[in-house]
Design an enzyme around this catalytic site. Structure first.
Site, PDB file in Angstrom:
ATOM      1  N   SER A   1       0.874  -1.173   0.000  1.00 44.67           N
ATOM      2  CA  SER A   1       0.000   0.000   0.000  1.00 44.67           C
ATOM      3  C   SER A   1       0.906   1.217   0.000  1.00 44.67           C
ATOM      4  O   SER A   1       1.830   1.315   0.805  1.00 44.67           O
ATOM      5  CB  SER A   1      -0.904  -0.010   1.231  1.00 44.67           C
ATOM      6  OG  SER A   1      -1.918   0.963   1.065  1.00 44.67           O
ATOM      7  N   GLU A   2       0.655   2.144  -0.923  1.00 41.54           N
ATOM      8  CA  GLU A   2       1.636   3.201  -1.174  1.00 41.54           C
ATOM      9  C   GLU A   2       1.752   4.211  -0.038  1.00 41.54           C
ATOM     10  O   GLU A   2       2.667   5.025  -0.041  1.00 41.54           O
ATOM     11  CB  GLU A   2       1.355   3.896  -2.518  1.00 41.54           C
ATOM     12  CG  GLU A   2       0.057   4.667  -2.615  1.00 41.54           C
ATOM     13  CD  GLU A   2      -1.058   3.836  -3.219  1.00 41.54           C
ATOM     14  OE1 GLU A   2      -1.054   2.598  -3.038  1.00 41.54           O
ATOM     15  OE2 GLU A   2      -1.952   4.435  -3.858  1.00 41.54           O
ATOM     16  N   ASN A   3       0.846   4.152   0.943  1.00 42.44           N
ATOM     17  CA  ASN A   3       1.042   5.023   2.102  1.00 42.44           C
ATOM     18  C   ASN A   3       2.099   4.478   3.061  1.00 42.44           C
ATOM     19  O   ASN A   3       2.384   5.116   4.073  1.00 42.44           O
ATOM     20  CB  ASN A   3      -0.279   5.274   2.833  1.00 42.44           C
ATOM     21  CG  ASN A   3      -1.001   4.013   3.246  1.00 42.44           C
ATOM     22  OD1 ASN A   3      -1.023   3.039   2.489  1.00 42.44           O
ATOM     23  ND2 ASN A   3      -1.563   4.000   4.416  1.00 42.44           N
TER      24      ASN A   3
END
Lengths: 234, 223, 234, 223
Positions: free
Chosen positions: B51-53
């Protein structure tokens, strides 16, 4: 060397009108709640903010938007703010949207003394307009500049008197890069501890990047989208 | 009940997309329909979701009472961690994406064209929300799969000769999966590889503006 | 998904003559002792190595130098190897020296998909010769390219089956960037543990960067300069 | 006993350099003489030492039996950690240096010239050892102090009109501290600010190739 401030109000004192201010967090996760409230209370105006999101209506940076203290904003996604639309249309707010990875790397570059770098993100799109595009090994990249700030307001889970910080889970996000990218970094933490309490191998933001640290008075830690699964019956 | 039909369409798309997962893949799933692919990982296959966060090893949604405000995915939904998960900053997360370490990115689209150019972030005249991490993901994931309904709600084609909306990435899509078809982007153009049961290639072409090449080995979608 | 190899010999199998190989460590600290020995045992030749140092005579990469398996080396400091001198003079070894921070950032860039970046280090020196120099905000910077590798041999303290790694103290150094910069990263660890044993907030190298992992059979962990202070008498 | 004289010279240099430390400074000390500055931190001053191999908060050498192979400084010497130390990668370490976060870098020199250009990494004709982190440090530390003996062992000047050796950094030095003098690099040239007790400005100029401007407020070195 004592970087500890007694209150969020004292920690944000002196931020002038027109300052460029980075604010940590992704959505409402890992945002400096106490510092945002304290900054609004100072009545400072015409800020140029840099943050991945802009909070939501009524919480996080959404409150700064409502206070009318933001003149310009740079981020990657502002989809949760209804107020934003009218402000953009009324031209009271200038919004610059850039790819999230470019935002993260431009902030990192500012802290790392890299004035510019090439990235593939956005080549051929509006993002690359007016920027140098160059080919390396047969692939095109766009030149992006570092993105520094006067102040960074960040949030960590735990910090010590020297400014060493650790984060919890996905609340880390943009906070570490912003800590390094601002002239003055103000960190709020849930727990302020003595130096030595954080294992030196676990430190994520070394204290050198933090000029002021304050323990937040209270945390709402609001959840934006509470998604759950059902417990299976036994 | 159109919404129920939509739900079935979407489930078919998601199930077919899940068949593209391979053991050991690191996968980034976009917000919305792509996120649902995680519910259909084929047996015997282990994939790790990014997840890019700032997370590797994204687990399922939490049980009630176990949600943690500090643990969300890029869609800002509460999630859980798994044994072997890892957290990192946004800079490290996009270093990972930009560096080509993500095997597969699955995301939605408003338009895709013959060259694999993708538009999915902005409709002029509407207030823009921002591209988030989409431009970085499509520029650098080793493989990009678009999952979307084949046409707009009004029946207009979304697979076009040339994108008309502001684009997210130039020549970035590898495969398009819709409820009607599986289409591969090739240097020669779009190749129809699979059609949904009961449909002919011509049915698919009728719903598609771009010209489709028909695979020599055309299959029916099996999920 | 199982990245675990039974021995260092199996972990380094298949590295071909002429490969570009990064080796982690700073001096003798945090070097992949077992992988270096296993690599020498394969008899591979003409390697192009990338490492901050080259070990010392008789230990670490010094052994690779003595085995005659290195054709070219890129690093920042090679002052501890006497053998090196004769090899450079005899032109059996090509050495490229670059600033340590540029080395670190070029490796980081390779793993991060940044093909090139500007840095102030080396402007006006031999390091900048033949490279683009550009001014940003009144200061000059040199354009440096990413430095990737075919293989990286790295050392961590503890790792799990998925390749997640943690390091101990200054043994971290170049290992994390190299893990991300190579097509195939081979990690040796002192302790191999099950996934879940490493706190996800403490992971330094996420497993995505590691293709092969092996527990080292034994560690000498040699000290290069043992500097001590005297105990004060009570 | 020349070596004892040298030791005294070096101690004078190191003690004078330590007076440049300020409370709250983050400082990088070069290998050799600069490292000794850590032994003379003035009372009431807290400084944090950075070592470019990846550490903030470098402590003193360990007691016998407490040395740790995983804990060394950039000179590869065994050191210790302090409460509040932090470890990081070489990329982060040089991000810290390059980003201007280090208040002060103290390092040795073979030559310094009128413009503050420094040569300290290479003598042509000798086998090169490499520049290590010196080029990064001098390019980006907020302040760069050179500590060195005023002349070579044969008495030749090291403070020159122009450097003759391959340079480490162009116009990077702020202050030169030797056993004879404290010299500030100014846009107008080198300014003699302090002379050692018993020496005249002319004594210093005699040992210096570069022309020295004399400070209006010339002081005697006090340590």
């Amino acid at each position: 060397m004592n970087k500890v401030y007694a209150s969020a109000a004292e920690a944000v004192a002196g931020i002038p009108d027109g300052a460029t201010v980075m604010v940590g967090g992704f959505g409402l996760c890992g945002i400096p709640e106490n510092l945002i409230d304290a900054l609004i209370a100072t009545g400072v105006k015409n800020l140029r903010t840099i943050s991945n999101n802009l909070g939501i209506d009524g919480f996080g940076m959404g409150k700064m938007l409502e206070a009318g203290m933001i003149a310009a904003h740079t981020g990657s996604y502002v989809g949760e703010n209804r107020l934003l639309e009218s402000m953009v249309i009324a031209r009271t707010l200038e919004v610059t949207l850039i790819p999230q990875g470019t935002l993260a790397e431009r902030i990192r570059a500012a802290g790392a003394g890299i004035p510019a770098f090439f990235t593939p993100a956005g080549v051929g799109t509006v993002v690359a307009e007016g920027k140098e595009v160059r080919e390396f090994d047969g692939r095109s990249y766009v030149l992006e500049r570092a993105l520094p700030a006067d102040y960074a307001l960040i949030k960590a889970w735990r910090g010590d008197r020297l400014g060493n910080l650790v984060y919890r889970k996905t609340a880390r996000n943009f906070n570490p890069m912003m800590a390094a990218a601002a002239k003055v970094t103000i960190a709020e933490v849930e727990e302020l501890v003595e130096p030595g309490k954080i294992d030196p191998d676990h430190v994520i933001t070394p204290g050198i990047y933090v000029q002021r640290i304050v323990q937040g008075a209270k945390y709402e830690r609001r959840i934006e989208r509470r998604t759950l699964r059902e417990r299976q019956s036994a | 009940m159109p919404s129920e039909i939509d739900a079935k369409k979407r489930e078919r798309i998601v199930r077919r997309a899940a068949l593209e997962l391979r053991d050991g893949f690191y996968v980034n799933l976009g917000i919305g329909m792509p996120t649902l692919v995680a519910n259909h990982v084929p047996p015997g296959i282990e994939v790790i979701l990014q997840s890019e966060n700032g997370m590797l090893g994204v687990g399922p949604y939490p049980f009630p009472g176990e949600e943690n405000p500090d643990l969300i995915n890029a869609g800002k939904e509460t999630v859980t961690e798994l044994p072997g998960s890892a957290y990192f900053s946004s800079a490290e997360s996009f270093a990972m994406i930009r560096g080509g370490h993500i095997n597969l990115s699955i995301l939605g689209a408003m338009e895709v064209d013959e060259e694999g150019t993708l538009a999915n972030w902005m409709v002029p005249g509407k207030v823009i929300k921002g591209m988030g991490g989409a431009m970085d993901l499509v520029a650098s994931a080793r493989r990009v799969i678009v999952t979307m309904e084949h046409t707009t709600r009004t029946g207009a084609p979304k697979i076009l000769h040339r994108c008309t909306l502001p684009i997210t990435g130039l020549r970035v899509v590898d495969t398009i999966i819709t409820e009607m078809a599986v289409i591969t982007v090739t240097p020669a153009g779009l190749r129809l590889d699979e059609v949904a049961p009961g449909l002919t290639p011509d049915d698919v072409q009728q719903a598609t503006e771009a010209r489709l090449l028909i695979s020599d080995n055309l299959q029916t979608i099996t999920i």
